[in-house]
Design a protein around this motif. Structure first.
Motif, PDB file in Angstrom:
ATOM      1  N   ILE A 188     -47.727  22.966  -0.776  1.00  0.00           N
ATOM      2  CA  ILE A 188     -46.491  23.735  -0.634  1.00  0.00           C
ATOM      3  C   ILE A 188     -45.333  22.756  -0.452  1.00  0.00           C
ATOM      4  O   ILE A 188     -45.444  21.785   0.299  1.00  0.00           O
ATOM      5  CB  ILE A 188     -46.563  24.703   0.553  1.00  0.00           C
ATOM      6  N   GLU A 189     -44.239  23.030  -1.132  1.00  0.00           N
ATOM      7  CA  GLU A 189     -43.037  22.196  -1.042  1.00  0.00           C
ATOM      8  C   GLU A 189     -41.904  23.022  -0.442  1.00  0.00           C
ATOM      9  O   GLU A 189     -41.601  24.118  -0.922  1.00  0.00           O
ATOM     10  CB  GLU A 189     -42.655  21.679  -2.422  1.00  0.00           C
ATOM     11  N   VAL A 190     -41.293  22.489   0.621  1.00  0.00           N
ATOM     12  CA  VAL A 190     -40.179  23.168   1.290  1.00  0.00           C
ATOM     13  C   VAL A 190     -38.984  22.225   1.297  1.00  0.00           C
ATOM     14  O   VAL A 190     -39.052  21.149   1.893  1.00  0.00           O
ATOM     15  CB  VAL A 190     -40.546  23.563   2.736  1.00  0.00           C
ATOM     16  N   PRO A 191     -37.871  22.564   0.653  1.00  0.00           N
ATOM     17  CA  PRO A 191     -36.671  21.722   0.707  1.00  0.00           C
ATOM     18  C   PRO A 191     -35.869  21.996   1.973  1.00  0.00           C
ATOM     19  O   PRO A 191     -35.765  23.146   2.423  1.00  0.00           O
ATOM     20  CB  PRO A 191     -35.896  22.140  -0.548  1.00  0.00           C
ATOM     21  N   VAL A 192     -35.302  20.956   2.556  1.00  0.00           N
ATOM     22  CA  VAL A 192     -34.477  21.095   3.750  1.00  0.00           C
ATOM     23  C   VAL A 192     -33.434  19.982   3.739  1.00  0.00           C
ATOM     24  O   VAL A 192     -33.687  18.891   3.225  1.00  0.00           O
ATOM     25  CB  VAL A 192     -35.334  21.037   5.043  1.00  0.00           C
ATOM     26  N   GLY A 193     -32.244  20.257   4.303  1.00  0.00           N
ATOM     27  CA  GLY A 193     -31.175  19.268   4.362  1.00  0.00           C
ATOM     28  C   GLY A 193     -30.761  18.988   5.796  1.00  0.00           C
ATOM     29  O   GLY A 193     -30.743  19.895   6.625  1.00  0.00           O
ATOM     30  N   ILE A 194     -30.469  17.724   6.080  1.00  0.00           N
ATOM     31  CA  ILE A 194     -29.963  17.346   7.405  1.00  0.00           C
ATOM     32  C   ILE A 194     -28.603  16.694   7.221  1.00  0.00           C
ATOM     33  O   ILE A 194     -28.264  16.209   6.137  1.00  0.00           O
ATOM     34  CB  ILE A 194     -30.935  16.388   8.123  1.00  0.00           C
ATOM     35  N   SER A 195     -27.835  16.666   8.311  1.00  0.00           N
ATOM     36  CA  SER A 195     -26.473  16.122   8.219  1.00  0.00           C
ATOM     37  C   SER A 195     -26.520  14.607   8.061  1.00  0.00           C
ATOM     38  O   SER A 195     -27.499  13.950   8.425  1.00  0.00           O
ATOM     39  CB  SER A 195     -25.673  16.494   9.463  1.00  0.00           C
ATOM     40  N   TYR A 196     -25.418  14.053   7.552  1.00  0.00           N
ATOM     41  CA  TYR A 196     -25.314  12.610   7.357  1.00  0.00           C
ATOM     42  C   TYR A 196     -25.275  11.854   8.689  1.00  0.00           C
ATOM     43  O   TYR A 196     -25.560  10.668   8.738  1.00  0.00           O
ATOM     44  CB  TYR A 196     -24.070  12.279   6.529  1.00  0.00           C
ATOM     45  N   ALA A 197     -24.952  12.552   9.760  1.00  0.00           N
ATOM     46  CA  ALA A 197     -24.852  11.890  11.059  1.00  0.00           C
ATOM     47  C   ALA A 197     -26.203  11.726  11.744  1.00  0.00           C
ATOM     48  O   ALA A 197     -26.307  11.010  12.742  1.00  0.00           O
ATOM     49  CB  ALA A 197     -23.915  12.675  11.967  1.00  0.00           C
ATOM     50  N   LYS A 228     -34.875  13.150  -0.824  1.00  0.00           N
ATOM     51  CA  LYS A 228     -34.731  13.427  -2.252  1.00  0.00           C
ATOM     52  C   LYS A 228     -33.417  12.915  -2.823  1.00  0.00           C
ATOM     53  O   LYS A 228     -33.390  12.211  -3.829  1.00  0.00           O
ATOM     54  CB  LYS A 228     -34.840  14.940  -2.486  1.00  0.00           C
ATOM     55  N   GLU A 229     -32.297  13.236  -2.170  1.00  0.00           N
ATOM     56  CA  GLU A 229     -31.007  12.909  -2.761  1.00  0.00           C
ATOM     57  C   GLU A 229     -29.895  13.048  -1.723  1.00  0.00           C
ATOM     58  O   GLU A 229     -30.096  13.609  -0.635  1.00  0.00           O
ATOM     59  CB  GLU A 229     -30.701  13.839  -3.938  1.00  0.00           C
ATOM     60  N   PHE A 230     -28.739  12.528  -2.086  1.00  0.00           N
ATOM     61  CA  PHE A 230     -27.531  12.716  -1.293  1.00  0.00           C
ATOM     62  C   PHE A 230     -26.836  13.979  -1.786  1.00  0.00           C
ATOM     63  O   PHE A 230     -26.310  14.014  -2.889  1.00  0.00           O
ATOM     64  CB  PHE A 230     -26.590  11.515  -1.432  1.00  0.00           C
ATOM     65  N   GLY A 231     -26.853  15.020  -0.971  1.00  0.00           N
ATOM     66  CA  GLY A 231     -26.230  16.267  -1.360  1.00  0.00           C
ATOM     67  C   GLY A 231     -24.749  16.286  -1.035  1.00  0.00           C
ATOM     68  O   GLY A 231     -24.184  15.332  -0.496  1.00  0.00           O
ATOM     69  N   ASP A 232     -24.093  17.386  -1.373  1.00  0.00           N
ATOM     70  CA  ASP A 232     -22.654  17.519  -1.104  1.00  0.00           C
ATOM     71  C   ASP A 232     -22.354  17.526   0.393  1.00  0.00           C
ATOM     72  O   ASP A 232     -21.367  16.947   0.840  1.00  0.00           O
ATOM     73  CB  ASP A 232     -22.126  18.807  -1.737  1.00  0.00           C
ATOM     74  N   SER A 233     -23.219  18.193   1.156  1.00  0.00           N
ATOM     75  CA  SER A 233     -22.971  18.306   2.590  1.00  0.00           C
ATOM     76  C   SER A 233     -24.127  17.808   3.434  1.00  0.00           C
ATOM     77  O   SER A 233     -24.079  17.873   4.659  1.00  0.00           O
ATOM     78  CB  SER A 233     -22.701  19.773   2.960  1.00  0.00           C
ATOM     79  N   PRO A 276     -22.384  24.211   3.890  1.00  0.00           N
ATOM     80  CA  PRO A 276     -21.493  23.471   2.977  1.00  0.00           C
ATOM     81  C   PRO A 276     -20.150  23.132   3.626  1.00  0.00           C
ATOM     82  O   PRO A 276     -19.483  23.984   4.215  1.00  0.00           O
ATOM     83  CB  PRO A 276     -21.311  24.436   1.802  1.00  0.00           C
ATOM     84  N   ILE A 277     -19.776  21.862   3.565  1.00  0.00           N
ATOM     85  CA  ILE A 277     -18.530  21.360   4.142  1.00  0.00           C
ATOM     86  C   ILE A 277     -17.733  20.671   3.042  1.00  0.00           C
ATOM     87  O   ILE A 277     -18.288  19.930   2.234  1.00  0.00           O
ATOM     88  CB  ILE A 277     -18.818  20.364   5.281  1.00  0.00           C
ATOM     89  N   ARG A 278     -16.423  20.894   3.029  1.00  0.00           N
ATOM     90  CA  ARG A 278     -15.544  20.232   2.071  1.00  0.00           C
ATOM     91  C   ARG A 278     -14.523  19.384   2.846  1.00  0.00           C
ATOM     92  O   ARG A 278     -13.804  19.898   3.694  1.00  0.00           O
ATOM     93  CB  ARG A 278     -14.799  21.256   1.205  1.00  0.00           C
ATOM     94  N   THR A 279     -14.491  18.095   2.568  1.00  0.00           N
ATOM     95  CA  THR A 279     -13.544  17.177   3.198  1.00  0.00           C
ATOM     96  C   THR A 279     -12.609  16.651   2.122  1.00  0.00           C
ATOM     97  O   THR A 279     -13.064  16.043   1.141  1.00  0.00           O
ATOM     98  CB  THR A 279     -14.278  16.002   3.859  1.00  0.00           C
ATOM     99  N   LEU A 280     -11.298  16.879   2.300  1.00  0.00           N
ATOM    100  CA  LEU A 280     -10.314  16.422   1.327  1.00  0.00           C
ATOM    101  C   LEU A 280      -9.846  15.033   1.723  1.00  0.00           C
ATOM    102  O   LEU A 280      -9.321  14.819   2.827  1.00  0.00           O
ATOM    103  CB  LEU A 280      -9.134  17.395   1.274  1.00  0.00           C
ATOM    104  N   ASP A 281     -10.017  14.072   0.852  1.00  0.00           N
ATOM    105  CA  ASP A 281      -9.632  12.683   1.134  1.00  0.00           C
ATOM    106  C   ASP A 281      -8.915  12.142  -0.093  1.00  0.00           C
ATOM    107  O   ASP A 281      -9.522  11.986  -1.156  1.00  0.00           O
ATOM    108  CB  ASP A 281     -10.872  11.847   1.455  1.00  0.00           C
ATOM    109  N   PHE A 282      -7.604  11.875   0.063  1.00  0.00           N
ATOM    110  CA  PHE A 282      -6.813  11.355  -1.039  1.00  0.00           C
ATOM    111  C   PHE A 282      -6.633   9.843  -0.938  1.00  0.00           C
ATOM    112  O   PHE A 282      -5.790   9.263  -1.597  1.00  0.00           O
ATOM    113  CB  PHE A 282      -5.436  12.030  -1.058  1.00  0.00           C
ATOM    114  N   GLY A 283      -7.481   9.196  -0.097  1.00  0.00           N
ATOM    115  CA  GLY A 283      -7.336   7.760   0.090  1.00  0.00           C
ATOM    116  C   GLY A 283      -8.131   6.925  -0.880  1.00  0.00           C
ATOM    117  O   GLY A 283      -8.125   5.697  -0.798  1.00  0.00           O
TER     118      GLY A 283
END
Length: 323
Positions: A188-197, A228-233, A276-283
């Motif tokens: 069985i395969e279960v996908p899960v995401g954790i925060s970058y911190a 698996k990968e670096f996701g958006d959030s 899902p988190i969106r961070t706006l960075d114009f730098g």
């Protein structure tokens, strides 16, 4: 004149009858032996058919396939006896004609019922190879479910939505067929995401420990979590573990319980499963960051407000001086 013609015909018929009687008496022992052989092979076909049927019913899941093969073998035994009997009588040409006729009839039937014949042959072949048995969970050609019956021309599969799919045997024989019950286990395969911190290794340790405490998890040394990968959030992980299949705990129930266990374990370890988190960075690439842009905008507004206040004060001073 008429009596002479009748006598002539009668003499010819009499000669022919005498010839047949003479040949019959001459071949009488062969005829008796031929009849005995035919009766013997008939008895052998019945006795052998019973033995063969019992053996085939033990070997095949489908009784229809076993009965069909038994009937074919009985017919073959009788046909062999008839051909041997005809050989004893001396009717070799008749045997050849029968074989030729049987071949032509078989060819015509094969062309006329090509689809039915193909399903029939595929059913017999699968009965011999046994790629699946009754109760197995199989998947083939968009059909996924439990095998309920194996017939000569088709196989009945009950899907997990409760429908009965009638699958022609040639489809199961031709296409790729997956049998989930052969090995007795399933991953069985279960996908899960954790925060970058959060720490990935700590999350892996927490998840593996939580799952290995479950009774339905087998081969606990192979329970694993992979990044698996670096996701958006989040950093996306894949959780793998084995269960007994088919077993007391079904696939869906085990996966549900595993998701709940992983969620609770991460909460207890203070590891965040982010939304899902969106961070706006114009730098990026020399641009200005959003906080800098907001700060500069506020400074400009404050400067403009100060200027307007100063201009108002100056106007008021001018008015008082004029008075």
């Amino acid at each position: 004149m008429e009596f002479k013609v009748v006598d002539k015909f009668w003499s010819l018929i009499n000669e022919k009858l005498e010839l047949w009687i003479e040949l019959g008496i001459k071949h009488l022992p062969n005829i008796v032996v031929a009849i005995f052989i035919a009766i013997l092979f008939g008895i052998l076909s019945r006795l052998g058919g019973r033995v063969i049927k019992n053996l085939l019913r033990k070997s095949f899941e489908s009784q229809q396939i076993a009965d069909l093969l038994t009937a074919i073998l009985k017919v073959l035994i009788i046909a062999i006896g008839v051909f041997i009997a005809l050989e004893f009588v001396g009717l070799t040409g008749t045997v050849t004609s029968l074989l030729a006729g049987a071949g032509i009839i078989g060819l015509a039937i094969g062309f006329a019922f090509q689809d039915m014949t193909e399903n029939l042959i595929a059913g017999v072949a699968m009965g011999i190879r046994k790629p699946f048995e009754l109760g197995d969970v199989i998947e083939a050609d968009h059909v996924f479910g439990n095998v309920r019956a194996i017939n000569l021309r088709n196989t009945l599969v009950e899907t997990f939505y409760g429908q009965i799919e009638v699958v022609p045997n040639k489809i199961l024989f031709r296409n790729i067929l997956t049998n989930y019950s052969t090995t007795g286990r399933r991953k069985i395969e279960v996908p899960v995401g954790i925060s970058y911190a959060d720490d990935i290794e700590k999350a892996v340790e927490v998840i593996v420990e939580a799952l290995n405490q479950k009774d339905y998890v087998i081969r606990s040394d192979e329970t694993a979590v992979y990044a698996k990968e670096f996701g958006d959030s989040s950093i996306n992980l894949l959780v793998w573990f084995w269960i007994k299949y088919p077993g007391d705990v079904g696939f869906m129930q085990a996966r549900h319980d595993a998701v709940v266990a992983v969620n609770n374990a991460l909460k207890e370890a203070d590891i965040l499963i982010p939304f899902p988190i969106r961070t706006l960075d114009f730098g990026a690439k020399g641009g200005e960051k959003l906080n800098t842009m907001i700060g500069s905008g506020q400074n400009k507004e404050s400067q403009s407000s100060n200027r307007s206040e100063q201009s108002e004060q100056a106007d008021q001073g001018e008015e008082s001086a004029s008075d």
